[in-house]
Design a protein around this motif. Sequence first.
Motif, mmCIF file in Angstrom:
data_model
loop_
_atom_site.group_PDB
_atom_site.id
_atom_site.type_symbol
_atom_site.label_atom_id
_atom_site.label_comp_id
_atom_site.label_asym_id
_atom_site.label_seq_id
_atom_site.Cartn_x
_atom_site.Cartn_y
_atom_site.Cartn_z
ATOM 1 N N LYS A 37 -14.701 34.362 -47.539
ATOM 2 C CA LYS A 37 -13.248 34.105 -48.286
ATOM 3 C C LYS A 37 -13.061 32.648 -48.693
ATOM 4 O O LYS A 37 -13.388 31.632 -47.962
ATOM 5 C CB LYS A 37 -12.181 34.370 -47.200
ATOM 6 C CG LYS A 37 -12.184 35.757 -46.707
ATOM 7 C CD LYS A 37 -11.051 36.150 -45.823
ATOM 8 C CE LYS A 37 -11.066 37.631 -45.457
ATOM 9 N NZ LYS A 37 -9.938 37.764 -44.480
ATOM 10 N N TYR B 197 -8.052 36.846 -55.178
ATOM 11 C CA TYR B 197 -8.450 38.386 -55.839
ATOM 12 C C TYR B 197 -9.745 38.556 -55.725
ATOM 13 O O TYR B 197 -10.721 37.877 -56.088
ATOM 14 C CB TYR B 197 -8.043 38.404 -57.431
ATOM 15 C CG TYR B 197 -8.492 39.644 -57.775
ATOM 16 C CD1 TYR B 197 -7.399 40.619 -57.511
ATOM 17 C CD2 TYR B 197 -9.502 40.214 -58.609
ATOM 18 C CE1 TYR B 197 -7.610 42.018 -58.043
ATOM 19 C CE2 TYR B 197 -9.831 41.526 -59.033
ATOM 20 C CZ TYR B 197 -8.825 42.179 -58.830
ATOM 21 O OH TYR B 197 -9.019 43.606 -59.134
ATOM 22 N N GLY B 198 -10.096 39.277 -54.230
ATOM 23 C CA GLY B 198 -11.503 39.226 -54.073
ATOM 24 C C GLY B 198 -12.124 38.389 -53.014
ATOM 25 O O GLY B 198 -11.587 37.294 -52.871
ATOM 26 N N THR C 148 -19.028 38.483 -45.730
ATOM 27 C CA THR C 148 -17.841 38.330 -46.561
ATOM 28 C C THR C 148 -17.486 36.858 -46.215
ATOM 29 O O THR C 148 -17.367 36.257 -45.392
ATOM 30 C CB THR C 148 -16.762 39.257 -46.026
ATOM 31 O OG1 THR C 148 -17.230 40.554 -46.346
ATOM 32 C CG2 THR C 148 -15.719 38.949 -47.017
#
Length: 179
Positions: free
Chosen positions: A64, A70-71, A62
Amino acid sequence: MATLTPGNENLLFPAHVFRFQVDFAEEPLPPNTGSANAVSVPLCSGAFSECAGLEATMEPKTIKEGGKNYGVNHRAGPVTFATVVLKRGMTTTRDLWKWFELVAKGAYAYRLSATVTLFGAAPSVDGEPEPLVSWKLERAIPVKFKAADLNAKGTEVGIEELHLAHEGMTLVARGGGAA
């Protein structure tokens, strides 16, 4: 990047999961001459009533991104493989026990490839079952060998369980190469 092509493999015929075989082979490293023509040496085959753990899991990474509220972004992460468990097996040789014993006594580098082949329900033209799909376990090592309980009233066969840890799994094409 591999692409999917339409063909006969997309036809919806039921694959009966009770028709499979496991073949074990020694795969020597290719010679230093740069040739990749190392020949696989078949050792033994086994008939098992269950095979579980043909599983590969990719853990996504993941990321960021700043300013993106958003997401998150996902990237491919490391792939892990489950331990393959073969249950209630039968073979005509003692090679699987000898392999386990070798590894348990320190020959931990003695790895084999194991090929699990699923056969179709109808025999082919020559009367032999037609292989539908095969999975090849790379550099497998036995991590558990369980003999059947000894019971005069039982109907179990010789090998109750064989657990295999491996370093990779490939889907083998019908011609023998990687799919």
